[in-house]
Write a protein that holds these residues in place. Structure first.
Motif, PDB file in Angstrom:
ATOM      1  N   TYR A   1     -46.591  19.088  57.637  1.00  0.00           N
ATOM      2  CA  TYR A   1     -47.009  19.070  56.451  1.00  0.00           C
ATOM      3  C   TYR A   1     -46.045  18.608  55.401  1.00  0.00           C
ATOM      4  N   THR A   2     -46.261  17.854  54.457  1.00  0.00           N
ATOM      5  CA  THR A   2     -45.312  17.166  53.359  1.00  0.00           C
ATOM      6  C   THR A   2     -45.845  17.370  52.202  1.00  0.00           C
ATOM      7  N   MET A   3     -45.321  18.371  51.214  1.00  0.00           N
ATOM      8  CA  MET A   3     -45.728  18.595  49.853  1.00  0.00           C
ATOM      9  C   MET A   3     -44.867  17.764  49.146  1.00  0.00           C
ATOM     10  N   THR A   4     -45.606  17.466  47.782  1.00  0.00           N
ATOM     11  CA  THR A   4     -44.601  16.625  47.068  1.00  0.00           C
ATOM     12  C   THR A   4     -44.893  16.956  45.745  1.00  0.00           C
ATOM     13  N   ILE A   5     -43.727  16.998  44.908  1.00  0.00           N
ATOM     14  CA  ILE A   5     -43.911  17.306  43.399  1.00  0.00           C
ATOM     15  C   ILE A   5     -43.410  16.302  42.505  1.00  0.00           C
ATOM     16  N   ARG A   6     -43.586  16.156  41.218  1.00  0.00           N
ATOM     17  CA  ARG A   6     -43.101  15.500  40.334  1.00  0.00           C
ATOM     18  C   ARG A   6     -42.650  16.137  39.096  1.00  0.00           C
ATOM     19  N   THR A   7     -41.441  15.705  38.722  1.00  0.00           N
ATOM     20  CA  THR A   7     -41.109  16.291  37.294  1.00  0.00           C
ATOM     21  C   THR A   7     -40.355  15.338  36.609  1.00  0.00           C
ATOM     22  N   GLU A   8     -39.631  15.570  35.635  1.00  0.00           N
ATOM     23  CA  GLU A   8     -38.979  14.405  34.819  1.00  0.00           C
ATOM     24  C   GLU A   8     -37.769  15.050  34.101  1.00  0.00           C
ATOM     25  N   PHE A   9     -36.891  14.283  33.744  1.00  0.00           N
ATOM     26  CA  PHE A   9     -35.781  14.764  32.817  1.00  0.00           C
ATOM     27  C   PHE A   9     -35.482  13.379  31.899  1.00  0.00           C
ATOM     28  N   ALA A  10     -34.718  13.691  30.763  1.00  0.00           N
ATOM     29  CA  ALA A  10     -34.361  12.559  29.899  1.00  0.00           C
ATOM     30  C   ALA A  10     -32.813  12.774  30.062  1.00  0.00           C
ATOM     31  N   ALA A  11     -32.079  11.599  30.394  1.00  0.00           N
ATOM     32  CA  ALA A  11     -30.703  11.501  30.200  1.00  0.00           C
ATOM     33  C   ALA A  11     -29.948  10.154  29.933  1.00  0.00           C
ATOM     34  N   ALA A  12     -28.797  10.037  29.615  1.00  0.00           N
ATOM     35  CA  ALA A  12     -28.140   8.815  29.381  1.00  0.00           C
ATOM     36  C   ALA A  12     -27.072   8.570  30.686  1.00  0.00           C
ATOM     37  N   HIS A  13     -26.675   7.288  30.575  1.00  0.00           N
ATOM     38  CA  HIS A  13     -25.727   6.888  31.614  1.00  0.00           C
ATOM     39  C   HIS A  13     -25.292   5.621  31.337  1.00  0.00           C
ATOM     40  N   TRP A  14     -24.366   5.180  31.515  1.00  0.00           N
ATOM     41  CA  TRP A  14     -23.626   3.605  31.829  1.00  0.00           C
ATOM     42  C   TRP A  14     -23.039   3.630  32.971  1.00  0.00           C
ATOM     43  N   LEU A  15     -23.131   2.379  33.442  1.00  0.00           N
ATOM     44  CA  LEU A  15     -22.653   1.890  34.832  1.00  0.00           C
ATOM     45  C   LEU A  15     -21.215   1.243  34.674  1.00  0.00           C
ATOM     46  N   ARG A  16     -20.224   1.822  35.490  1.00  0.00           N
ATOM     47  CA  ARG A  16     -18.844   1.253  35.449  1.00  0.00           C
ATOM     48  C   ARG A  16     -18.761   0.182  36.333  1.00  0.00           C
ATOM     49  N   ASP A  17     -18.012  -0.967  35.884  1.00  0.00           N
ATOM     50  CA  ASP A  17     -17.875  -2.153  36.569  1.00  0.00           C
ATOM     51  C   ASP A  17     -18.917  -2.789  36.521  1.00  0.00           C
ATOM     52  N   TYR A  18     -20.189  -2.830  36.012  1.00  0.00           N
ATOM     53  CA  TYR A  18     -21.483  -3.356  36.090  1.00  0.00           C
ATOM     54  C   TYR A  18     -21.339  -4.415  35.124  1.00  0.00           C
ATOM     55  N   ASP A  19     -21.628  -5.724  35.494  1.00  0.00           N
ATOM     56  CA  ASP A  19     -21.728  -7.051  34.674  1.00  0.00           C
ATOM     57  C   ASP A  19     -22.872  -7.240  34.148  1.00  0.00           C
ATOM     58  N   GLY A  20     -23.020  -6.491  33.051  1.00  0.00           N
ATOM     59  CA  GLY A  20     -24.645  -6.621  32.337  1.00  0.00           C
ATOM     60  C   GLY A  20     -24.845  -5.502  31.458  1.00  0.00           C
ATOM     61  N   PRO A  21     -25.820  -5.558  30.861  1.00  0.00           N
ATOM     62  CA  PRO A  21     -26.031  -4.551  29.603  1.00  0.00           C
ATOM     63  C   PRO A  21     -25.927  -3.188  30.102  1.00  0.00           C
ATOM     64  N   CYS A  22     -26.405  -2.844  31.321  1.00  0.00           N
ATOM     65  CA  CYS A  22     -26.205  -1.392  31.810  1.00  0.00           C
ATOM     66  C   CYS A  22     -24.831  -0.827  31.788  1.00  0.00           C
ATOM     67  N   ASN A  23     -23.902  -1.712  31.514  1.00  0.00           N
ATOM     68  CA  ASN A  23     -22.470  -1.276  31.301  1.00  0.00           C
ATOM     69  C   ASN A  23     -22.119  -0.406  29.925  1.00  0.00           C
ATOM     70  N   ARG A  24     -23.239  -0.359  29.378  1.00  0.00           N
ATOM     71  CA  ARG A  24     -23.213   0.048  28.065  1.00  0.00           C
ATOM     72  C   ARG A  24     -24.261   1.279  27.915  1.00  0.00           C
TER      73      ARG A  24
END
Length: 129
Positions: free
Chosen positions: A5-28
């Motif tokens: 049997y496979t049971m699945t749940i969904r939840t959520e959370f809000a959080a910030a991050h930035w990507l180290r050494d990424y060449d693009g806007p996600c490095n902010r």
């Protein structure tokens, strides 16, 4: 044939991050309303006829995501040293949930982390030999 049997749940959370050494806007610094799908396998049913109580899966997931909610992930272990990519976050959630939920009958199968409504990563691990 053994029942699974496979049971699945969904939840959520809000959080910030930035990507180290990424060449693009996600490095902010930027944020997401992350959605988390957790799939848990059970090799049979318990005495109540359940594979795993959905409430137990939700509680274990919330225990982890509450520590991430409304935070800058880069400030929190392990993401203070590990790049907080969606892939690394999904693997982290899987590992933490496995420690809480896995036993001889129950195993966390997968964690799917949705960064947006159109982009997600699904993390699984190979079956033990």
């Amino acid at each position: 044939m053994t029942a699974r049997y496979t049971m699945t749940i969904r939840t959520e959370f809000a959080a910030a991050h930035w990507l180290r050494d990424y060449d693009g806007p996600c490095n902010r610094l930027h944020g997401h309303n992350w959605k988390v799908d957790v799939e848990v396998d059970a090799s049979g049913l318990d005495e109540l006829g359940m594979g795993v109580d959905f409430g137990d899966i939700k509680a274990a997931t919330r225990e982890i995501t509450d520590g991430l909610d409304h935070r800058n992930l880069n400030d929190l272990p392990p993401f203070d040293r590990l790049n907080p990519t969606a892939e690394n976050i999904a693997a982290h959630l899987h590992g933490e949930l496995s420690e809480r939920l896995n036993d001889e009958r129950v195993r966390v199968r997968a964690v799917t982390l949705w960064e947006t409504d159109r982009a997600c990563v699904r993390y699984t691990e190979d079956e033990p030999a």
